[in-house]
Design an enzyme around this catalytic site. Structure first.
Site, PDB file in Angstrom:
ATOM      1  N   ASP A 140      -6.787  -3.708   3.590  1.00  0.00           N
ATOM      2  CA  ASP A 140      -6.958  -2.124   2.423  1.00  0.00           C
ATOM      3  C   ASP A 140      -6.183  -1.450   1.789  1.00  0.00           C
ATOM      4  O   ASP A 140      -4.580  -1.955   2.623  1.00  0.00           O
ATOM      5  CB  ASP A 140      -8.237  -1.204   3.000  1.00  0.00           C
ATOM      6  CG  ASP A 140      -8.439  -0.119   3.236  1.00  0.00           C
ATOM      7  OD1 ASP A 140      -8.419   0.227   1.843  1.00  0.00           O
ATOM      8  OD2 ASP A 140      -8.014   0.799   3.330  1.00  0.00           O
ATOM      9  N   ASP A 200      -5.247   2.241   1.039  1.00  0.00           N
ATOM     10  CA  ASP A 200      -5.406   3.566   0.678  1.00  0.00           C
ATOM     11  C   ASP A 200      -5.244   3.356   2.467  1.00  0.00           C
ATOM     12  O   ASP A 200      -6.552   3.528   2.803  1.00  0.00           O
ATOM     13  CB  ASP A 200      -6.104   4.435   0.497  1.00  0.00           C
ATOM     14  CG  ASP A 200      -5.504   4.818  -1.062  1.00  0.00           C
ATOM     15  OD1 ASP A 200      -5.774   3.833  -1.588  1.00  0.00           O
ATOM     16  OD2 ASP A 200      -5.371   5.935  -1.433  1.00  0.00           O
ATOM     17  N   THR A 253      -8.156  -3.759  -2.904  1.00  0.00           N
ATOM     18  CA  THR A 253      -8.094  -2.168  -3.181  1.00  0.00           C
ATOM     19  C   THR A 253      -9.213  -2.085  -4.097  1.00  0.00           C
ATOM     20  O   THR A 253      -9.149  -2.678  -5.036  1.00  0.00           O
ATOM     21  CB  THR A 253      -6.347  -1.861  -3.008  1.00  0.00           C
ATOM     22  OG1 THR A 253      -6.976  -0.347  -3.762  1.00  0.00           O
ATOM     23  CG2 THR A 253      -5.436  -2.129  -4.192  1.00  0.00           C
TER      24      THR A 253
END
Ligand code: IMP
Ligand code: MG
Length: 534
Positions: free
Chosen positions: A183, A185, A219
């Site tokens: 991922d 963030d 993402t």
């Protein structure tokens, strides 16, 4: 798991019952895996019999798929050896500790053929190993002598004794996952920030590429195929690859991917250290290659369905905005809609309001889409609380990771996804259906997880760091220690400073809108000061 351990804790018996309790969890996982496999075989052979229900499913009705066995006993023993959970008298094992133990078990599950300790230790270890049901050799396949010893306490010693795989340009098979998807963030960089200077994490990603692993950032952030916007978010990492010696080969650079918008825009790193769109259609195109997946590939999404999904989501998000009186702004993109903070000095949107908005939009989509199209399947989507914002994306990370597995021919059991959003209102949750996952809470934990993966694969990660970066105090719980360590190091990274100040523009990470660079206030000239004084 926590409630089953309470009993041992209350009776003050964790020291004697802890390892056996974790062996019991392993048995439950093994039984669940066997029953899931039986059910899958029955489906294939059209067997009409009611599938058996596992004990684990009865205890935890929402339990998902286990893609590998989990050596939970070994993980608990290694964790307990360092953190001495069984010596505590007043505080029971916590949710976070159980998360760490599960993560550790998942990391260990990937490595089945390396040895990190000396021979006597290994022998001792191998004797105890038989008590760990997940590591008991099944059939003729398992070789007990090749299962790793793992100690969280003694990184340096383990590194010295490691059968160090010095990375080469033509490495053997990496003794760990073949592909790791990350991922973005809060996993590689803080929420809303970019990958700036993080030499430790960058070194570990570099080592994965050097050793044959495919690395992909999956993402939700979607900026279509505007590659420079993704490059801006990864700028520190790309710069690191460009500077790090020995340089990565073209083949190694090409093994770095980014899937933007969950599963909508696939990019690959080139030898120019820039991201390039991967061809979608035609021979070798990723959409063409995954068309057989039906609605699990964006190649087959009817544009009308995409528009209807986004219209419904927009209606619900705008309703939430009004009714909850949120200080937020609405954004619509080609494949997503979102509510984000107004910006400037406006306060963050409260967590409760974010969760309410996600649950409300999920409910609205489920009822509207499933009732109208009763039998026809619905395109995949993902409504999630991103920590500061709420989004509904067309597609999700299950689809993103599955497409990579299919396109790059990587089996589920050789894939690992690392992310921070595994509550049912988070967007990493969907990846659980397609591969093993590790739930971290910060980029520091990601760094620690990668260090453990590399170590278990026989690579000595610390040897690749500069002396001041080798501080090993950061354990899975070591964030406070880490802060202290960071304070002790006052090295200024001038190259990084230069890189940041010469960046032409910054970007609104929500919209992808480029903002003018912030010009530092200039010193008033003597003349201006004199005229101001008048
Ligand atoms: P991830 O954690 O890397 O999946 O990124 C999720 C975050 O990306 C969200 O919380 C948003 O702040 C940001 N983001 C930017 N554009 C989009 C989008 O189009 N859809 C969803 N999230 C987006
Ligand atoms: Mg995240």
């Amino acid at each position: 798991m926590k409630s089953m351990l309470m009993h041992s804790f209350v009776l003050d018996a964790l020291a004697t019952t802890g390892p056996d309790t974790f062996s019991h969890f392993e048995e439950l996982v093994n039984e669940h895996r066997d029953i899931c496999m039986e059910a899958a075989n029955d489906n294939n052979s059209n067997n009409q019999q009611q599938p058996r229900q596992s004990r684990l499913k009865r205890l935890v009705p929402t339990v998902g798929v286990f893609h590998t066995p989990l050596p939970l006993r070994r993980a608990y023993e290694a964790y307990n050896a360092k953190y001495k959970l069984d010596k505590r008298r007043h505080l029971a094992i916590s949710f976070n500790e159980i998360r760490h133990i599960l993560n550790l078990a998942q990391i260990m599950a990937f490595c089945t053929a390396c040895s990190m300790g000396n021979e006597a230790e290994n022998e001792q270890f191998n004797l105890r190993l038989l008590e760990s049901p997940a590591l008991r050799p099944r059939g003729t396949g398992g070789d007990v002598s090749k299962i790793p010893n793992f100690c969280l306490d003694d990184f340096d010693k383990a590194t010295k004794n490691a059968t160090t795989v010095t990375e080469t340009d033509a490495p053997g098979k990496f003794n760990g996952p073949s592909m790791i998807t990350f991922d973005g963030d809060q996993t590689l960089y803080s929420d809303g920030a970019n990958f700036e200077s993080n030499p430790k994490l960058a070194t570990y990603l570099y080592l994965l590429l050097r050793n044959g692993v495919t690395v992909a950032v999956v993402t939700a952030a979607g900026y279509e195929y505007q590659t420079h916007k993704y490059e801006l978010r990864l700028s520190g990492l790309l710069q690191f690859f460009q500077d790090k010696q020995p340089l990565l080969t073209e083949e190694q650079l090409n093994r770095f991917y980014l899937f933007g918008g969950e599963c909508n825009y696939l990019l690959r790193l080139g030898k120019d250290y820039k991201l390039h769109p991967v061809k979608e259609f035609g021979a070798g195109g990723w959409m063409t290659a995954t068309k057989y997946l039906g609605l699990d590939s964006p190649a087959n999404w009817p544009e009308n369905d995409v528009t209807r999904l986004l219209d419904l989501a927009e209606e619900s998000l705008k309703g939430s905005l009004r009714e909850q009186n949120l200080k937020a702004k609405f954004i619509r993109k080609k494949r997503s809609v979102g509510l984000v903070p107004e910006g400037g000095s406006s306060p963050p949107i409260p967590r409760e309001a974010l969760d309410e908005t996600v649950l409300r939009v999920s409910d609205h989509l489920d009822t509207s889409l499933r009732s109208t199209s009763e039998r026809s399947p619905v395109i995949p989507y993902c409504a999630f609380n991103g920590g500061r914002d709420v989004w509904v994306d067309v597609g999700n990370k299950r689809v993103g990771v599955q497409i990579l597995q299919s396109y790059l021919d990587v089996p589920a059991a050789e894939t690992l996804h690392i992310g921070d959003q595994f509550l049912n209102t988070g967007n990493d949750y969907a990846a659980r259906q397609t591969c093993p996952c590790i739930w971290i809470t910060s980029p520091d934990e990601t760094t620690y997880v990668l260090k453990s993966i590399l170590r278990l694969a026989g690579i000595a990660p610390l040897q690749h760091l500069a002396a001041h970066e080798r501080d090993d105090s950061m354990g899975l719980d070591g964030l406070s220690l880490r802060t202290e360590a960071t304070c002790r190091i006052s090295n200024v990274d001038f190259t990084e400073l230069e890189r940041r100040t010469s960046a032409v523009a910054t970007m609104d990470v929500y919209t992808g809108e480029l903002l003018p660079p912030v010009v530092p206030p200039s010193k008033p000239t003597p003349a201006a000061t004199a005229s101001d004084a008048k």
